[in-house]
Design a protein around this motif. Structure first.
Motif, PDB file in Angstrom:
ATOM      1  N   GLN A   7     -15.541   9.645 -40.224  1.00  0.00           N
ATOM      2  CA  GLN A   7     -16.613   9.363 -39.272  1.00  0.00           C
ATOM      3  C   GLN A   7     -16.580  10.327 -38.092  1.00  0.00           C
ATOM      4  O   GLN A   7     -17.604  10.869 -37.681  1.00  0.00           O
ATOM      5  CB  GLN A   7     -16.529   7.927 -38.765  1.00  0.00           C
ATOM      6  CG  GLN A   7     -17.681   7.560 -37.822  1.00  0.00           C
ATOM      7  CD  GLN A   7     -17.592   6.145 -37.295  1.00  0.00           C
ATOM      8  OE1 GLN A   7     -16.503   5.574 -37.211  1.00  0.00           O
ATOM      9  NE2 GLN A   7     -18.725   5.568 -36.931  1.00  0.00           N
ATOM     10  N   ARG A   8     -15.382  10.577 -37.569  1.00  0.00           N
ATOM     11  CA  ARG A   8     -15.267  11.510 -36.439  1.00  0.00           C
ATOM     12  C   ARG A   8     -15.701  12.914 -36.832  1.00  0.00           C
ATOM     13  O   ARG A   8     -16.274  13.649 -36.028  1.00  0.00           O
ATOM     14  CB  ARG A   8     -13.822  11.532 -35.925  1.00  0.00           C
ATOM     15  CG  ARG A   8     -13.411  10.294 -35.154  1.00  0.00           C
ATOM     16  CD  ARG A   8     -12.124  10.533 -34.383  1.00  0.00           C
ATOM     17  NE  ARG A   8     -11.021  10.885 -35.265  1.00  0.00           N
ATOM     18  CZ  ARG A   8     -10.142  10.017 -35.754  1.00  0.00           C
ATOM     19  NH1 ARG A   8     -10.258   8.731 -35.452  1.00  0.00           N
ATOM     20  NH2 ARG A   8      -9.165  10.421 -36.550  1.00  0.00           N
ATOM     21  N   SER A   9     -15.437  13.288 -38.080  1.00  0.00           N
ATOM     22  CA  SER A   9     -15.734  14.656 -38.500  1.00  0.00           C
ATOM     23  C   SER A   9     -17.227  14.941 -38.539  1.00  0.00           C
ATOM     24  O   SER A   9     -17.646  16.092 -38.395  1.00  0.00           O
ATOM     25  CB  SER A   9     -15.125  14.925 -39.884  1.00  0.00           C
ATOM     26  OG  SER A   9     -15.815  14.208 -40.896  1.00  0.00           O
ATOM     27  N   VAL A  10     -18.056  13.915 -38.708  1.00  0.00           N
ATOM     28  CA  VAL A  10     -19.496  14.129 -38.803  1.00  0.00           C
ATOM     29  C   VAL A  10     -20.240  13.643 -37.566  1.00  0.00           C
ATOM     30  O   VAL A  10     -21.367  14.058 -37.301  1.00  0.00           O
ATOM     31  CB  VAL A  10     -20.061  13.463 -40.084  1.00  0.00           C
ATOM     32  CG1 VAL A  10     -20.090  11.949 -39.957  1.00  0.00           C
ATOM     33  CG2 VAL A  10     -21.443  14.000 -40.425  1.00  0.00           C
ATOM     34  N   GLY A  11     -19.609  12.758 -36.787  1.00  0.00           N
ATOM     35  CA  GLY A  11     -20.183  12.351 -35.509  1.00  0.00           C
ATOM     36  C   GLY A  11     -21.400  11.462 -35.608  1.00  0.00           C
ATOM     37  O   GLY A  11     -22.258  11.473 -34.712  1.00  0.00           O
ATOM     38  N   LEU A  12     -21.507  10.639 -36.650  1.00  0.00           N
ATOM     39  CA  LEU A  12     -22.618   9.704 -36.797  1.00  0.00           C
ATOM     40  C   LEU A  12     -22.127   8.271 -36.624  1.00  0.00           C
ATOM     41  O   LEU A  12     -20.956   7.970 -36.877  1.00  0.00           O
ATOM     42  CB  LEU A  12     -23.271   9.860 -38.174  1.00  0.00           C
ATOM     43  CG  LEU A  12     -23.979  11.182 -38.464  1.00  0.00           C
ATOM     44  CD1 LEU A  12     -24.506  11.188 -39.896  1.00  0.00           C
ATOM     45  CD2 LEU A  12     -25.113  11.428 -37.476  1.00  0.00           C
ATOM     46  N   SER A  13     -23.030   7.398 -36.215  1.00  0.00           N
ATOM     47  CA  SER A  13     -22.664   5.995 -36.082  1.00  0.00           C
ATOM     48  C   SER A  13     -22.647   5.343 -37.458  1.00  0.00           C
ATOM     49  O   SER A  13     -23.288   5.805 -38.402  1.00  0.00           O
ATOM     50  CB  SER A  13     -23.651   5.266 -35.170  1.00  0.00           C
ATOM     51  OG  SER A  13     -24.958   5.310 -35.705  1.00  0.00           O
ATOM     52  N   GLY A  14     -21.911   4.271 -37.563  1.00  0.00           N
ATOM     53  CA  GLY A  14     -21.798   3.549 -38.819  1.00  0.00           C
ATOM     54  C   GLY A  14     -20.593   2.635 -38.762  1.00  0.00           C
ATOM     55  O   GLY A  14     -19.975   2.445 -37.714  1.00  0.00           O
ATOM     56  N   ARG A  15     -20.249   2.076 -39.886  1.00  0.00           N
ATOM     57  CA  ARG A  15     -19.142   1.126 -39.968  1.00  0.00           C
ATOM     58  C   ARG A  15     -18.019   1.742 -40.790  1.00  0.00           C
ATOM     59  O   ARG A  15     -18.273   2.385 -41.822  1.00  0.00           O
ATOM     60  CB  ARG A  15     -19.614  -0.179 -40.624  1.00  0.00           C
ATOM     61  CG  ARG A  15     -18.568  -1.285 -40.642  1.00  0.00           C
ATOM     62  CD  ARG A  15     -19.138  -2.519 -41.319  1.00  0.00           C
ATOM     63  NE  ARG A  15     -18.154  -3.594 -41.374  1.00  0.00           N
ATOM     64  CZ  ARG A  15     -18.177  -4.688 -40.621  1.00  0.00           C
ATOM     65  NH1 ARG A  15     -19.153  -4.840 -39.741  1.00  0.00           N
ATOM     66  NH2 ARG A  15     -17.258  -5.627 -40.747  1.00  0.00           N
ATOM     67  N   VAL A  16     -16.789   1.572 -40.349  1.00  0.00           N
ATOM     68  CA  VAL A  16     -15.628   2.025 -41.111  1.00  0.00           C
ATOM     69  C   VAL A  16     -15.139   0.858 -41.961  1.00  0.00           C
ATOM     70  O   VAL A  16     -14.709  -0.168 -41.442  1.00  0.00           O
ATOM     71  CB  VAL A  16     -14.499   2.531 -40.187  1.00  0.00           C
ATOM     72  CG1 VAL A  16     -13.259   2.883 -41.014  1.00  0.00           C
ATOM     73  CG2 VAL A  16     -14.961   3.741 -39.392  1.00  0.00           C
ATOM     74  N   ILE A  17     -15.261   1.018 -43.270  1.00  0.00           N
ATOM     75  CA  ILE A  17     -14.708   0.056 -44.233  1.00  0.00           C
ATOM     76  C   ILE A  17     -13.837   0.868 -45.178  1.00  0.00           C
ATOM     77  O   ILE A  17     -14.341   1.596 -46.032  1.00  0.00           O
ATOM     78  CB  ILE A  17     -15.806  -0.699 -45.002  1.00  0.00           C
ATOM     79  CG1 ILE A  17     -16.667  -1.513 -44.027  1.00  0.00           C
ATOM     80  CG2 ILE A  17     -15.185  -1.622 -46.049  1.00  0.00           C
ATOM     81  CD1 ILE A  17     -17.785  -2.294 -44.705  1.00  0.00           C
ATOM     82  N   ARG A  18     -12.549   0.787 -44.992  1.00  0.00           N
ATOM     83  CA  ARG A  18     -11.652   1.707 -45.677  1.00  0.00           C
ATOM     84  C   ARG A  18     -11.718   1.561 -47.188  1.00  0.00           C
ATOM     85  O   ARG A  18     -11.635   2.518 -47.907  1.00  0.00           O
ATOM     86  CB  ARG A  18     -10.232   1.521 -45.157  1.00  0.00           C
ATOM     87  CG  ARG A  18     -10.094   1.967 -43.704  1.00  0.00           C
ATOM     88  CD  ARG A  18      -8.652   2.037 -43.271  1.00  0.00           C
ATOM     89  NE  ARG A  18      -8.528   2.689 -41.991  1.00  0.00           N
ATOM     90  CZ  ARG A  18      -8.559   2.048 -40.821  1.00  0.00           C
ATOM     91  NH1 ARG A  18      -8.707   0.726 -40.793  1.00  0.00           N
ATOM     92  NH2 ARG A  18      -8.463   2.712 -39.692  1.00  0.00           N
TER      93      ARG A  18
END
Length: 341
Positions: free
Chosen positions: A134-145
């Motif tokens: 997520q950090r690498s692309v800089g977009l909002s969203g949800r982290v679900i591993r």
């Protein structure tokens, strides 16, 4: 393991994958999602291509636009930006579209977002498999591993840890010390230095088992003590049960998360893994695993674990507890709620 939740909406959850390879993490996760969602909401798995014959018993439906066979409404979950739903998207009325971002390819991600937006008028909700991604692309969203059914792996951990005494003496165990890994059977999943490391380990009497390693045959065929198995040769949990340490690093392919690493941790295995994968953000160095960058660090970590059964037990226990924290019932309930909204 997961209790039913009453009074869920009845719209269908459609899971769209690319089922040409039996052992890709995204498609395995779709199968786990279906198992976890069963009884809560209607759920159907689609393949955008004719699926591999090994999925014959999984009740998959192949998308066939000209036969009007494709998901049309409810919630659509697209398991990866490598897939491109076709013109049939224009003939759908979904309430939500969820897009997995599980391979680090930003160009494909933006193309997939645009394709969904143009086809449906819906902005897809992004799910990232790691904070790193997520950090690498800089977009909002949800982290679900990942949604992983841990039950078979936790059973392996229970049996493994029961066999290792809490205050074990140093030294090798009653059988050959065994190092192994699981992955797709593709060269980009293996580090260029892996064959040399495996030869070094075998020369010290250490057994090496690689499931998904037949691609390494040109470098390792015939080396005593090294077993190269096709991907999926035996159930993953059974394979983990025959290891003492799980070693994992990749070559050209950078793991956005590394589902197999968490399966191994859940199985009570000490993990020695390259520090650049998404899984690295959940491994506590020296406690629940060992993160390495060089061949020398890999060797030293493996020799340290070989020398102490007690260290293998404490590290494996911490690893299993961490996997349960991240992928156990409480975490799964929160993630399932997101999919079932």
């Amino acid at each position: 393991m997961y209790s039913a939740v009453p009074d869920r909406p009845t719209s269908t959850l459609h899971l769209l994958g690319h089922f040409t390879d039996l052992f890709t993490g995204a498609e395995r996760e779709l199968l786990d999602i279906r198992r976890l969602v069963a009884g809560r909401r209607p759920v159907r798995i689609w393949s955008d291509v004719a699926p591999h014959r090994a999925y014959a018993g999984e009740n998959l439906v192949t998308v066939q636009p000209f036969a009007h066979q494709f998901p049309k409404n409810g919630v659509l979950l697209i398991a990866g930006v490598h897939m491109r739903p076709g013109l049939w998207l224009k003939y759908t009325k979904f309430d939500r579209i969820i897009l997995f971002y599980n391979l680090a390819n930003h160009g494909q991600l933006f193309e997939a977002i645009e394709a969904v937006r143009n086809g449906t008028g819906i902005d897809p909700e992004l799910v990232f498999v790691s904070r790193m991604l997520q950090r690498s692309v800089g977009l909002s969203g949800r982290v679900i591993r990942s949604l992983i059914d841990l039950r078979p792996f936790l059973l392996v951990a229970e049996n493994r840890l029961a066999a290792l005494p809490s205050h074990a003496p140093t030294g090798p165990g009653p059988r050959p010390f065994t190092v192994g890994r699981v992955s797709r059977d593709a060269l980009d999943k293996h580090h260029p230095d892996d064959p040399a490391l495996y030869r070094m380990l075998a020369s010290r009497g250490i057994r090496v088992r690689i499931m998904g390693g037949t691609c390494l045959m040109p470098a390792l065929a015939g080396v005593e003590g090294i077993e190269l198995l096709p991907a999926g040769a035996i159930p993953a949990a059974d394979f983990y049960g025959g290891l003492d340490v799980f070693l994992y690093r990749t070559g050209a392919s950078t793991e956005a998360y590394g589902r197999v690493v968490l399966e191994a941790m859940a199985s009570g295995l000490p993990v020695v893994a390259h520090a650049r994968g998404g899984y690295a953000e959940v491994i506590e160095e020296g406690n629940s695993g060992f993160l390495i960058n060089t061949q020398e660090q890999a060797w030293d970590s493996l020799m340290l674990l070989r020398s102490s059964t007690g260290l293998r037990r404490t590290t494996g226990l911490a690893a299993s507890q961490k996997a349960l924290e991240l992928h156990g019932q409480d975490a799964a309930e929160s993630d399932l709620d997101f999919y079932l909204q």
